[in-house]
Scaffold this motif. Structure first.
Motif, mmCIF file in Angstrom:
data_model
loop_
_atom_site.group_PDB
_atom_site.id
_atom_site.type_symbol
_atom_site.label_atom_id
_atom_site.label_comp_id
_atom_site.label_asym_id
_atom_site.label_seq_id
_atom_site.Cartn_x
_atom_site.Cartn_y
_atom_site.Cartn_z
ATOM 1 N N ILE A 19 -1.195 -0.682 -4.105
ATOM 2 C CA ILE A 19 -2.489 -0.043 -3.830
ATOM 3 C C ILE A 19 -2.279 1.446 -3.598
ATOM 4 N N CYS A 51 -3.588 4.546 -2.139
ATOM 5 C CA CYS A 51 -4.588 4.892 -1.119
ATOM 6 C C CYS A 51 -5.052 6.347 -1.258
ATOM 7 N N ALA A 60 0.860 -1.190 0.000
ATOM 8 C CA ALA A 60 0.000 0.000 0.000
ATOM 9 C C ALA A 60 0.892 1.236 0.000
ATOM 10 N N SER A 119 -7.096 -1.127 2.638
ATOM 11 C CA SER A 119 -5.824 -1.273 1.918
ATOM 12 C C SER A 119 -4.717 -1.757 2.853
ATOM 13 N N THR A 122 -8.779 3.294 3.037
ATOM 14 C CA THR A 122 -7.358 3.181 3.387
ATOM 15 C C THR A 122 -7.153 2.054 4.390
ATOM 16 N N ALA A 179 -7.296 2.851 -5.226
ATOM 17 C CA ALA A 179 -8.226 2.914 -4.090
ATOM 18 C C ALA A 179 -8.453 4.364 -3.656
#
Length: 254
Positions: free
Chosen positions: A124, A126, A6, A137, A134, A39
């Motif tokens: 990912i 965020c 992430a 994630s 988040t 995301a």
């Protein structure tokens, strides 16, 4: 099983999406198979890799809702070896829709469990918040990269983010590591930039990546062409910085 990373910081404008897009492209050029999951409701990572965000019909929203499998939401990008699960502005509604669901923090983890094995890396991007997307994630990730811009207030909010990561480790994901703190928007001519680097290295030493992302005009231009910096100008400082970062991560994972 691919490593899930992430890229998170609740502060906006720290180079988070720039890092996700260009790290994905750099890993792809180094012949690693990469899936980028957007995301962030702003969907900048999607448009930055040439996806027409307005025409996205299935993406992260539907994956988090579990109305479609992650496999069916994947699209090819114009970057070699890089696929994407794109975002759309409708993702902003997911925070409200998941709030009364059981195990709402695990929606992304469950959704991508089966596809992570098809990739070397899953990145990912965020949202600039510490909300439910988040949190999902961080619960799904093996590690987190925290971009920090070399500017005034650089460390503002970092303590809060580190506390959130600690909470996630304690409650939801004991295996979550900090992949590293990444210094971004560095300008060697500015005394302040050098002070921030010194300060961050002093406080966090081994947690900080050796690679520093320098302020670079070409980096700012590339997204408007729907391209990574590698595709837009492979000889630029920005491209070299992100290739160095990719190599540093590969070395760490070896």
């Amino acid at each position: 099983m691919g490593k899930i990373i992430a890229i998170a910081n609740q502060k906006g404008g720290v180079g988070k999406t720039t890092t996700t897009v260009n790290l994905a492209a750099a890993l792809g050029v180094l012949e690693k198979k990469v899936l980028l999951i957007d995301a962030d409701p702003q969907a900048n990572a999607s448009s930055g890799l040439g996806i027409d965000v307005e025409s996205v019909e299935v993406g992260t929203y539907q994956v988090l809702e579990h109305t479609i499998t992650a496999k069916n939401a994947i699209q090819k990008t114009n970057s070699p070896n890089v696929d994407i699960i794109p975002a759309h502005i409708d993702l902003v509604a997911i925070e409200i829709e998941l709030v009364d669901k059981e195990q709402r923090e695990y929606m992304l983890k469950k959704a991508i469990r089966d596809i992570a094995k098809d990739y070397d890396y899953v990145l990912i991007d965020c949202a600039p918040s510490l909300g439910l997307i988040t949190l999902n994630s961080l619960v799904a990730a093996d590690s987190v990269i925290i971009p920090i811009q070399c500017e005034y207030f650089a460390l503002e909010g970092l303590g809060k983010l580190l506390n959130t990561i600690k909470s996630v480790q304690n409650i939801h994901n004991a295996n979550l590591d900090i992949e590293g703190l990444l210094l971004t928007m560095f300008d060697s001519r500015l005394r302040l930039s050098n002070q921030v680097v010194e300060e961050v290295r002093k406080h966090f030493s081994s947690m900080v990546f050796e690679t520093i992302i320098r302020r670079n005009t070409r980096l700012g231009e590339a997204p408007s062409y729907g391209e990574s910096i590698i595709a837009y100008d492979a000889t630029s400082k920005g491209a070299i910085n992100y290739l160095n970062l990719a190599n540093e991560i590969l070395k760490k994972s070896a």
